[in-house]
Write a protein that holds these residues in place. Structure first.
Motif, PDB file in Angstrom:
ATOM      1  N   CYS A  22      72.735  26.277  36.271  1.00 29.04           N
ATOM      2  CA  CYS A  22      71.553  26.889  35.675  1.00 29.04           C
ATOM      3  C   CYS A  22      71.225  28.147  36.468  1.00 29.04           C
ATOM      4  O   CYS A  22      70.979  28.069  37.678  1.00 29.04           O
ATOM      5  CB  CYS A  22      70.378  25.925  35.706  1.00 29.04           C
ATOM      6  SG  CYS A  22      68.778  26.669  35.295  1.00 29.04           S
ATOM      7  N   VAL A  23      71.242  29.270  35.763  1.00 31.72           N
ATOM      8  CA  VAL A  23      70.885  30.538  36.389  1.00 31.72           C
ATOM      9  C   VAL A  23      69.446  30.871  36.027  1.00 31.72           C
ATOM     10  O   VAL A  23      69.083  30.888  34.841  1.00 31.72           O
ATOM     11  CB  VAL A  23      71.818  31.668  35.939  1.00 31.72           C
ATOM     12  CG1 VAL A  23      71.412  32.977  36.596  1.00 31.72           C
ATOM     13  CG2 VAL A  23      73.265  31.332  36.284  1.00 31.72           C
ATOM     14  N   ALA A  24      68.633  31.138  37.035  1.00 33.73           N
ATOM     15  CA  ALA A  24      67.214  31.412  36.824  1.00 33.73           C
ATOM     16  C   ALA A  24      66.913  32.891  37.039  1.00 33.73           C
ATOM     17  O   ALA A  24      67.503  33.539  37.911  1.00 33.73           O
ATOM     18  CB  ALA A  24      66.371  30.585  37.783  1.00 33.73           C
ATOM     19  N   SER A  25      65.994  33.407  36.247  1.00 35.89           N
ATOM     20  CA  SER A  25      65.501  34.766  36.434  1.00 35.89           C
ATOM     21  C   SER A  25      64.008  34.783  36.166  1.00 35.89           C
ATOM     22  O   SER A  25      63.482  33.901  35.470  1.00 35.89           O
ATOM     23  CB  SER A  25      66.221  35.750  35.512  1.00 35.89           C
ATOM     24  OG  SER A  25      66.051  35.397  34.160  1.00 35.89           O
ATOM     25  N   GLY A  26      63.317  35.778  36.739  1.00 36.00           N
ATOM     26  CA  GLY A  26      61.881  35.889  36.526  1.00 36.00           C
ATOM     27  C   GLY A  26      61.033  35.092  37.505  1.00 36.00           C
ATOM     28  O   GLY A  26      59.807  35.056  37.360  1.00 36.00           O
ATOM     29  N   ILE A  27      61.695  34.426  38.455  1.00 34.29           N
ATOM     30  CA  ILE A  27      60.973  33.692  39.494  1.00 34.29           C
ATOM     31  C   ILE A  27      61.580  34.050  40.847  1.00 34.29           C
ATOM     32  O   ILE A  27      62.704  34.555  40.918  1.00 34.29           O
ATOM     33  CB  ILE A  27      61.061  32.158  39.301  1.00 34.29           C
ATOM     34  CG1 ILE A  27      62.512  31.675  39.327  1.00 34.29           C
ATOM     35  CG2 ILE A  27      60.359  31.739  38.019  1.00 34.29           C
ATOM     36  CD1 ILE A  27      62.666  30.163  39.304  1.00 34.29           C
ATOM     37  N   ILE A  28      60.810  33.778  41.904  1.00 30.23           N
ATOM     38  CA  ILE A  28      61.373  33.918  43.246  1.00 30.23           C
ATOM     39  C   ILE A  28      62.123  32.619  43.514  1.00 30.23           C
ATOM     40  O   ILE A  28      61.545  31.629  43.982  1.00 30.23           O
ATOM     41  CB  ILE A  28      60.274  34.168  44.291  1.00 30.23           C
ATOM     42  CG1 ILE A  28      59.482  35.427  43.915  1.00 30.23           C
ATOM     43  CG2 ILE A  28      60.890  34.308  45.681  1.00 30.23           C
ATOM     44  CD1 ILE A  28      58.284  35.687  44.797  1.00 30.23           C
ATOM     45  N   ALA A  74      71.522  32.698  46.794  1.00 31.63           N
ATOM     46  CA  ALA A  74      72.085  34.047  46.657  1.00 31.63           C
ATOM     47  C   ALA A  74      72.396  34.377  45.197  1.00 31.63           C
ATOM     48  O   ALA A  74      72.417  35.548  44.813  1.00 31.63           O
ATOM     49  CB  ALA A  74      73.330  34.184  47.507  1.00 31.63           C
ATOM     50  N   LYS A  75      72.646  33.327  44.409  1.00 35.41           N
ATOM     51  CA  LYS A  75      73.012  33.527  42.998  1.00 35.41           C
ATOM     52  C   LYS A  75      71.939  33.022  42.042  1.00 35.41           C
ATOM     53  O   LYS A  75      72.178  32.961  40.829  1.00 35.41           O
ATOM     54  CB  LYS A  75      74.343  32.839  42.697  1.00 35.41           C
ATOM     55  CG  LYS A  75      75.510  33.409  43.481  1.00 35.41           C
ATOM     56  CD  LYS A  75      76.819  32.726  43.113  1.00 35.41           C
ATOM     57  CE  LYS A  75      77.983  33.348  43.875  1.00 35.41           C
ATOM     58  NZ  LYS A  75      79.270  32.682  43.546  1.00 35.41           N
ATOM     59  N   ASN A  76      70.770  32.640  42.590  1.00 33.61           N
ATOM     60  CA  ASN A  76      69.684  32.112  41.748  1.00 33.61           C
ATOM     61  C   ASN A  76      70.168  30.987  40.837  1.00 33.61           C
ATOM     62  O   ASN A  76      69.789  30.907  39.663  1.00 33.61           O
ATOM     63  CB  ASN A  76      69.059  33.228  40.902  1.00 33.61           C
ATOM     64  CG  ASN A  76      68.164  34.151  41.697  1.00 33.61           C
ATOM     65  OD1 ASN A  76      68.087  34.056  42.917  1.00 33.61           O
ATOM     66  ND2 ASN A  76      67.492  35.063  41.025  1.00 33.61           N
ATOM     67  N   THR A  77      70.978  30.118  41.388  1.00 34.08           N
ATOM     68  CA  THR A  77      71.636  29.092  40.593  1.00 34.08           C
ATOM     69  C   THR A  77      71.422  27.708  41.178  1.00 34.08           C
ATOM     70  O   THR A  77      71.488  27.524  42.404  1.00 34.08           O
ATOM     71  CB  THR A  77      73.142  29.381  40.481  1.00 34.08           C
ATOM     72  OG1 THR A  77      73.334  30.670  39.876  1.00 34.08           O
ATOM     73  CG2 THR A  77      73.845  28.330  39.635  1.00 34.08           C
ATOM     74  N   VAL A  78      71.188  26.754  40.299  1.00 35.90           N
ATOM     75  CA  VAL A  78      71.140  25.350  40.690  1.00 35.90           C
ATOM     76  C   VAL A  78      72.255  24.624  39.930  1.00 35.90           C
ATOM     77  O   VAL A  78      72.505  24.903  38.752  1.00 35.90           O
ATOM     78  CB  VAL A  78      69.756  24.722  40.410  1.00 35.90           C
ATOM     79  CG1 VAL A  78      69.384  24.791  38.945  1.00 35.90           C
ATOM     80  CG2 VAL A  78      69.689  23.297  40.929  1.00 35.90           C
TER      81      VAL A  78
END
Length: 115
Positions: A22-28, A74-78
């Motif tokens: 899961c790639v996240a964007s729009g959050i820290i 580093a990749k905003n990924t879980v």
């Protein structure tokens, strides 16, 4: 706006493995807890696993010892590594932020485990 985009679902035989991402964007991302929920046909959505910003994890009893949640800040990924899959793991898997208040959801990815 917040976006959560899942990938990695599919069809697998019982005993097999899948890795969801899961790639996240729009959050820290590094400051946020993340979670995976799933919904089986006819059932309510349930928490599968969650990981805090510090890396602490929790799991549903039904997946302990088989699933592993991890994060790559580093990749905003879980990720959700799923091993020894069972037919009862079948469902739509959702990435959720945060896993407590469940404010944001991804679109979901289908996991089907055949017997």
């Amino acid at each position: 706006q917040v976006q959560l985009v899942e990938s990695g679902g599919g069809l697998v035989q019982a005993g097999g493995s899948l890795r969801l991402s899961c790639v996240a964007s729009g959050i820290i991302f590094s400051a946020n807890a993340m979670g995976w929920y799933r919904q089986a046909p006819g059932n309510q959505r349930e928490l599968v696993a969650a990981i805090t910003s510090g890396g602490s994890t929790i799991y549903a009893d039904s997946v302990k010892g088989r699933f592993t949640i991890s994060r790559d800040n580093a990749k905003n990924t879980v990720h959700l590594q799923m091993n020894s899959l069972k037919p009862e793991d079948t469902g739509v898997y959702f990435c959720v932020n945060p896993p407590t208040s469940r404010r944001y959801w991804g679109q979901g990815t289908q996991v089907t485990v055949s017997s």
